[in-house]
Design a protein around this motif. Structure first.
Motif, PDB file in Angstrom:
ATOM      1  N   ILE A   1       0.848  -1.193   0.000  1.00 38.47           N
ATOM      2  CA  ILE A   1       0.000   0.000   0.000  1.00 38.47           C
ATOM      3  C   ILE A   1       0.887   1.249   0.000  1.00 38.47           C
ATOM      4  CG2 ILE A   1      -1.791   1.277   1.213  1.00 38.47           C
ATOM      5  CD1 ILE A   1      -2.679  -1.346   2.481  1.00 38.47           C
ATOM      6  N   PRO A   2       0.858   2.060  -1.043  1.00 39.53           N
ATOM      7  CA  PRO A   2       1.686   3.282  -1.070  1.00 39.53           C
ATOM      8  C   PRO A   2       1.220   4.294  -0.026  1.00 39.53           C
ATOM      9  CG  PRO A   2       0.891   2.689  -3.271  1.00 39.53           C
ATOM     10  CD  PRO A   2       0.115   1.866  -2.284  1.00 39.53           C
ATOM     11  N   ASN A   3       2.156   5.040   0.510  1.00 34.39           N
ATOM     12  CA  ASN A   3       1.821   6.058   1.507  1.00 34.39           C
ATOM     13  C   ASN A   3       0.846   7.092   0.974  1.00 34.39           C
ATOM     14  OD1 ASN A   3       3.586   4.734   3.161  1.00 34.39           O
ATOM     15  ND2 ASN A   3       5.050   6.406   3.348  1.00 34.39           N
ATOM     16  N   VAL A   4       0.947   7.414  -0.308  1.00 36.86           N
ATOM     17  CA  VAL A   4       0.088   8.440  -0.880  1.00 36.86           C
ATOM     18  C   VAL A   4      -1.388   8.037  -0.799  1.00 36.86           C
ATOM     19  CG1 VAL A   4       0.267   7.551  -3.251  1.00 36.86           C
ATOM     20  CG2 VAL A   4      -0.223   9.988  -2.856  1.00 36.86           C
ATOM     21  N   ILE A   5      -1.661   6.739  -0.887  1.00 35.14           N
ATOM     22  CA  ILE A   5      -3.044   6.256  -0.759  1.00 35.14           C
ATOM     23  C   ILE A   5      -3.567   6.503   0.644  1.00 35.14           C
ATOM     24  CG2 ILE A   5      -4.533   4.226  -0.866  1.00 35.14           C
ATOM     25  CD1 ILE A   5      -3.593   5.160  -3.587  1.00 35.14           C
ATOM     26  N   LEU A   6      -2.729   6.218   1.644  1.00 35.77           N
ATOM     27  CA  LEU A   6      -3.142   6.413   3.029  1.00 35.77           C
ATOM     28  C   LEU A   6      -3.338   7.891   3.342  1.00 35.77           C
ATOM     29  CD1 LEU A   6      -0.708   3.877   4.739  1.00 35.77           C
ATOM     30  CD2 LEU A   6      -3.088   3.498   4.088  1.00 35.77           C
ATOM     31  N   THR A   7      -2.458   8.725   2.808  1.00 37.41           N
ATOM     32  CA  THR A   7      -2.540  10.165   3.065  1.00 37.41           C
ATOM     33  C   THR A   7      -3.788  10.770   2.433  1.00 37.41           C
ATOM     34  OG1 THR A   7      -0.130  10.298   3.140  1.00 37.41           O
ATOM     35  CG2 THR A   7      -1.326  12.350   2.836  1.00 37.41           C
ATOM     36  N   LYS A   8      -4.056  10.429   1.183  1.00 37.51           N
ATOM     37  CA  LYS A   8      -5.180  11.007   0.464  1.00 37.51           C
ATOM     38  C   LYS A   8      -6.524  10.511   0.983  1.00 37.51           C
ATOM     39  CE  LYS A   8      -2.728  13.402  -2.514  1.00 37.51           C
ATOM     40  NZ  LYS A   8      -2.742  14.900  -2.505  1.00 37.51           N
ATOM     41  N   ASN A   9      -6.538   9.341   1.619  1.00 35.14           N
ATOM     42  CA  ASN A   9      -7.797   8.774   2.109  1.00 35.14           C
ATOM     43  C   ASN A   9      -7.861   8.742   3.637  1.00 35.14           C
ATOM     44  OD1 ASN A   9      -9.246   7.572  -0.457  1.00 35.14           O
ATOM     45  ND2 ASN A   9      -7.075   7.060  -0.671  1.00 35.14           N
TER      46      ASN A   9
ATOM     47  N   ARG B   1     -11.665   3.509  10.802  1.00 30.80           N
ATOM     48  CA  ARG B   1     -11.382   2.079  10.831  1.00 30.80           C
ATOM     49  C   ARG B   1     -10.144   1.784  11.693  1.00 30.80           C
ATOM     50  NH1 ARG B   1     -14.704  -1.100   7.247  1.00 30.80           N
ATOM     51  NH2 ARG B   1     -16.067   0.393   6.214  1.00 30.80           N
ATOM     52  N   LEU B   2      -9.136   2.659  11.587  1.00 30.81           N
ATOM     53  CA  LEU B   2      -7.900   2.432  12.308  1.00 30.81           C
ATOM     54  C   LEU B   2      -8.034   2.691  13.805  1.00 30.81           C
ATOM     55  CD1 LEU B   2      -5.239   4.010   9.900  1.00 30.81           C
ATOM     56  CD2 LEU B   2      -5.629   1.585  10.348  1.00 30.81           C
ATOM     57  N   LEU B   3      -8.884   3.629  14.199  1.00 29.35           N
ATOM     58  CA  LEU B   3      -8.988   4.020  15.607  1.00 29.35           C
ATOM     59  C   LEU B   3      -9.311   2.838  16.521  1.00 29.35           C
ATOM     60  CD1 LEU B   3      -8.884   6.222  17.741  1.00 29.35           C
ATOM     61  CD2 LEU B   3     -11.291   6.727  17.257  1.00 29.35           C
ATOM     62  N   PRO B   4     -10.375   2.044  16.276  1.00 29.60           N
ATOM     63  CA  PRO B   4     -10.644   0.911  17.180  1.00 29.60           C
ATOM     64  C   PRO B   4      -9.567  -0.169  17.124  1.00 29.60           C
ATOM     65  CG  PRO B   4     -12.131   0.867  15.276  1.00 29.60           C
ATOM     66  CD  PRO B   4     -11.420   2.178  15.238  1.00 29.60           C
ATOM     67  N   ILE B   5      -8.916  -0.321  15.965  1.00 31.81           N
ATOM     68  CA  ILE B   5      -7.842  -1.314  15.859  1.00 31.81           C
ATOM     69  C   ILE B   5      -6.655  -0.890  16.720  1.00 31.81           C
ATOM     70  CG2 ILE B   5      -6.181  -2.372  14.286  1.00 31.81           C
ATOM     71  CD1 ILE B   5      -8.273  -2.075  12.065  1.00 31.81           C
ATOM     72  N   TYR B   6      -6.271   0.364  16.595  1.00 31.72           N
ATOM     73  CA  TYR B   6      -5.136   0.870  17.374  1.00 31.72           C
ATOM     74  C   TYR B   6      -5.431   0.844  18.867  1.00 31.72           C
ATOM     75  CZ  TYR B   6      -2.827   2.587  13.106  1.00 31.72           C
ATOM     76  OH  TYR B   6      -2.195   2.683  11.894  1.00 31.72           O
ATOM     77  N   LYS B   7      -6.654   1.193  19.248  1.00 32.64           N
ATOM     78  CA  LYS B   7      -7.014   1.172  20.666  1.00 32.64           C
ATOM     79  C   LYS B   7      -6.932  -0.248  21.231  1.00 32.64           C
ATOM     80  CE  LYS B   7      -9.992   5.236  21.244  1.00 32.64           C
ATOM     81  NZ  LYS B   7     -11.352   5.703  21.594  1.00 32.64           N
ATOM     82  N   ALA B   8      -7.406  -1.222  20.466  1.00 36.62           N
ATOM     83  CA  ALA B   8      -7.354  -2.614  20.921  1.00 36.62           C
ATOM     84  C   ALA B   8      -5.909  -3.093  21.057  1.00 36.62           C
ATOM     85  CB  ALA B   8      -8.116  -3.510  19.953  1.00 36.62           C
TER      86      ALA B   8
END
Length: 308
Positions: free
Chosen positions: A76-84, A91-98
């Motif tokens: 997964i390119p960083n640009v995809i994560l940055t733009k989205n 989606r990431l928040l509950p995963i990171y908290k767990a």
């Protein structure tokens, strides 16, 4: 062809699979035997920490990503994560908290690729020292470790968990600060008609040789909050790696001994790993200063035999 030594006898590896096995052992040494004394160690009370992972922290780290940096094994390119970012934060928040609060780990994020590159300007490339590894981690893993790095740094500064003369990875402290301190101590000794002896230490293969059990032990000994030490314990075990060079891709290689090169936690964790070096001086005219894996010890006295 790659030349290496087995029991002090030189031998050669010609197949890529053999070269990969040799390079993996050199870049990622085996973990030393466990220290039984750690199992009975009594630790001080840990610092209290109410630090929580927030959407704002995730967004901040996503915006800091270099957009066209080489991706990790997930591709997964960083640009995809940055733009989205606005779409994936929820989606990431509950995963990171767990992962932080429940000590859960997502195994696919604990896979990394190591690209073997030739060091430029070497006279020959059949020797192991002519190569260096570049580690590619999954970026979504690096986002959570960057957040936790900020958490630990805040707690460390608030409660002064490390000695003031440990400079690497600390906010507002640089290599030049360590050198200014060294210069000041030497000149102060000269003004008092004393001499100073300095021993410079540079730890070879520092990060790949980190023993996870010792690191977690030092974190607990220095009162780092329990949820972070638990995260580190789970983070540092059961890693897997693939090795890439000359168009060759190795099978998965298990790794159980290292701090991840390229991981945002690298600097702050190594501060705790070698901090015991700073506790060695006991005399008023002895001192130690560290900058990550570089350390110097100095002693002042009336003559060189006494400081030696």
């Amino acid at each position: 062809m790659l030349i290496h030594k087995v029991s002090k006898i030189g031998t050669t590896a010609n197949m890529n699979s053999d070269k990969g096995s040799i390079l993996a052992k050199v870049f990622f040494p085996e973990k030393p035997p466990a220290d039984a004394a750690l199992e009975t160690c009594m630790y001080p009370k840990q610092c209290e920490s109410k630090g929580m992972i927030t959407p704002e922290q995730i967004e901040s780290q996503l915006k800091k990503l270099k957009p066209f940096k080489a991706p990790g094994p997930d591709g997964i390119p960083n640009v995809i994560l940055t733009k989205n970012a606005d779409l994936i934060i929820v989606r990431l928040l509950p995963i990171y908290k767990a992962m932080l609060e429940k000590s859960l780990m997502y195994k696919p994020w604990k896979e990394f690729a190591t690209v073997v590159l030739r060091k430029p300007g070497k006279p020959r490339y059949d020797m192991l020292k002519a190569y260096r590894p570049i580690v590619l981690l999954n970026t979504m893993w690096k986002v959570i470790t960057a957040i936790i790095t900020n958490h630990i740094t805040y707690v460390m500064e608030k409660h002064q968990l490390l000695p003031a003369n440990h400079f690497g990875g600390c906010p507002g402290r640089m290599t030049t600060d360590a050198m200014y301190l060294l210069t000041n101590k030497v000149k102060a000794a000269w003004r008092a008609d004393k001499v100073t002896l300095v021993l410079f230490l540079d730890i070879e293969g520092a990060f790949p040789n980190v023993n996870p059990e010792i690191l977690v032990h030092n974190l607990r000994k220095r009162k780092v909050p329990t949820k972070y030490t638990s995260f580190m314990r789970n983070m540092l075990r059961e890693w897997g790696m693939i090795l890439k060079f000359d168009g060759y891709v190795s099978d998965r290689i298990p790794i159980d001994n290292r701090i991840g090169q390229g991981d945002p936690l690298l600097m702050v964790l190594y501060q705790y790993y070698n901090v015991d070096l700073l506790d060695i001086p006991k005399h008023p005219e002895e001192d130690t200063v560290a900058y990550v894996d570089d350390t110097f010890m100095l002693a002042s006295g009336k003559d060189f035999p006494s400081v030696h």
